[in-house]
Write an enzyme that holds these catalytic residues in place. Structure first.
Site, PDB file in Angstrom:
ATOM      1  N   GLY A   1      -3.556  14.253 -12.513  1.00  0.00           N
ATOM      2  CA  GLY A   1      -2.261  14.593 -12.421  1.00  0.00           C
ATOM      3  C   GLY A   1      -1.124  14.031 -13.492  1.00  0.00           C
TER       4      GLY A   1
ATOM      5  N   GLY B   1      21.251   9.621 -14.084  1.00  0.00           N
ATOM      6  CA  GLY B   1      20.125   9.609 -12.479  1.00  0.00           C
ATOM      7  C   GLY B   1      20.086   8.090 -12.344  1.00  0.00           C
TER       8      GLY B   1
ATOM      9  N   LEU C   1       5.753  10.404  -3.713  1.00  0.00           N
ATOM     10  CA  LEU C   1       4.677   9.522  -3.733  1.00  0.00           C
ATOM     11  C   LEU C   1       3.261  10.167  -4.354  1.00  0.00           C
ATOM     12  CD1 LEU C   1       6.672   6.752  -1.457  1.00  0.00           C
ATOM     13  CD2 LEU C   1       6.591   7.266  -3.786  1.00  0.00           C
TER      14      LEU C   1
ATOM     15  N   HIS D   1       2.490 -20.827   1.141  1.00  0.00           N
ATOM     16  CA  HIS D   1       4.208 -21.684   0.581  1.00  0.00           C
ATOM     17  C   HIS D   1       3.218 -22.514  -0.726  1.00  0.00           C
ATOM     18  CE1 HIS D   1       8.074 -24.031  -0.556  1.00  0.00           C
ATOM     19  NE2 HIS D   1       6.970 -24.958  -1.049  1.00  0.00           N
TER      20      HIS D   1
END
Length: 463
Positions: free
Chosen positions: A44, A180, A314, A440
């Site tokens: 799709g 838009g 979504l 980190h």
């Protein structure tokens, strides 16, 4: 009289996009006999006209931008321009690989019948395709969406184009107006700017990405100004006319903007007209199929999922809705989807990722005195400095309670939303997240630092 397919199936699914094929896969896992009907390509909009191709374009643009600034990293590289045919070949290769994999996955299911053709609901239990009726104990509607336009605005596929056309444009326009400033608009603005296009975004509401928290919208606007992406907010479109070399767009405030192309990116509308839904007894409002919290329509034998229903547009929502319907039809206990808890990502540069409530929505629901807000400069972390990105993390907390909104902007924030989604959905307290040790240097440590600050023990605080 129409022919009938052999037997009665447990589930007949109309539409093979994210919602439809996920429903088919889960239903077959649960032992149900399924028919999946698709008139185009399996996968799709998401796979062929949405998520995947746009992100491929954006990554190509990211590579172009990195080459342009390679010397800032001490790397000498020449940027020779963008070969749009090569970009399309890369994009199409990604799509083809995913499409082949999806086809293989679906065809491997022995209790799944794939039907190619345009289907139409002809009764509460039957879908007709090319003169053949497929009867099911349950029918799932998953016919998706298509690009919207505005009254009086004709999309010609050449100078005035939709996102579908933009994905396959065989040239890089010198200039473009994007009508838009939502997700689709800012993603194309970002990719096209990286390709060297002079871009202007027109948004009728006061900010870009108006569905996001207003502080995140303002951060994106700052970043776009730095990237020299022009935008007009609070400016409504009033008309377009052809010029000798392109288009001239008029705004209600009197401004006129000229460019080579106009991309109409005012959202997507449901595909429901002419498919027999209302005639069969399915309630439809403004094109959307009306459903309850478990995605049941007005007919007890029919459910609907994906962009066809008025939930978040979504792909991953379509996946979740398809799975929910399959499990419900199979007799398993199901619970409604908490749409506030769904991750939302806009893949422009810088990326936006959010989950939960905006500050404005939280105050509307709980009152201003019950909401605590904290912001952390994500651009100040070591990894952000390495990546040369700016950004912010904004947390919305229920006073003396859990974090109910997480909003992030910066490079690679789409990869950080997983932790944010867990924080929201598990109703974590700031102190609980603050006790976790974040790696980190990494982009995710900005989330950790923001929660440390909200818990009253900030570590790195930058002005």
């Amino acid at each position: 009289m129409e022919n009938s397919a052999d037997g009665v199936y447990d589930v007949v699914i109309l539409g093979g996009g994210s919602g439809g094929y996920s429903c088919a896969l889960r239903a077959t896992q649960l032992g149900l006999d399924v028919v999946l009907i698709e008139k185009g390509k399996l996968g799709g909009t998401c796979l062929h006209n949405g998520c995947i191709p746009t992100k491929a374009l954006l990554h190509a643009g990211e590579v172009a931008d990195e080459l342009r600034r390679s010397e800032s990293y001490g790397v000498r590289a020449a940027f020779g321009g963008v070969d749009i045919a090569g970009v399309h070949a890369y994009k199409d290769g990604v799509i083809a690989g995913l499409h082949k994999g999806l086809q293989g996955t679906l065809k491997a299911r022995r209790n799944l019948t794939l039907v190619e053709g345009e289907g139409r609901l002809v009764s509460p239990t039957e879908v007709e395709v090319g003169g053949v009726r497929y009867k099911g104990r349950h029918v799932v509607l998953a016919t998706g969406s298509q690009p919207r336009s505005l009254p009086g605005l004709t999309i010609d596929g050449d100078r005035v184009i939709s996102s579908d056309h933009a994905l396959f444009l065989d040239r890089i326009p010198e200039s473009a107006i994007i009508l838009g400033g939502g997700v689709i608009g800012v993603e194309f603005a970002s990719a096209w700017k990286s390709f060297g296009v002079d871009v202007t975004v027109v948004e009728g509401l006061p900010h870009l990405v108006p569905a996001e928290d207003v502080d995140i919208s303002k951060s994106l606007e700052r970043a776009f100004r730095k990237r020299k992406i022009k935008f007009e907010v609070g400016s409504r479109f009033s008309g377009v006319e052809y010029t000798e070399s392109g288009v001239r767009v008029s705004l209600e405030n009197g401004r006129r903007i000229e460019a080579e192309v106009l991309l109409v990116a005012v959202g997507r509308g449901p595909v429901s007209a002419g498919l027999g839904y209302e005639e069969a007894g399915v309630a439809v409002e403004r094109g959307h199929v009306v459903v309850d919290e478990l995605l049941r329509t007005s007919l007890p034998t029919v459910s609907a999922v994906g962009d066809l229903v008025p939930t978040l547009q979504l792909a991953h929502v379509g996946f979740a809705e398809g799975i929910l319907v399959a499990e419900r039809v199979a007799g398993l206990p199901v619970t409604p989807i908490d749409y506030d808890g769904v991750a939302r990502v806009t893949y422009c540069e810088p990326e936006i990722a959010s989950v939960g409530l905006t500050e404005a929505k939280a105050k509307e629901l709980y009152g201003e005195d019950k909401v605590v807000v904290s912001r952390f400069n994500a651009g100040s972390t070591g990894k952000s400095k390495i990546l040369k990105t700016a950004g912010d993390v904004k947390l919305v907390q229920l006073a003396d309670g859990p974090v109910i909104g997480l909003h992030m902007i910066g490079s690679r924030m789409s990869e950080q939303i997983g932790e944010a989604q867990l924080i929201f959905n598990w109703q974590a307290l700031p102190s609980e997240v603050a006790s976790l040790v974040h790696a980190h240097p990494s982009q995710t440590e900005a989330l950790g630092e923001a929660h440390l600050a909200l818990a009253g023990k900030p570590l790195h605080v930058h002005g």
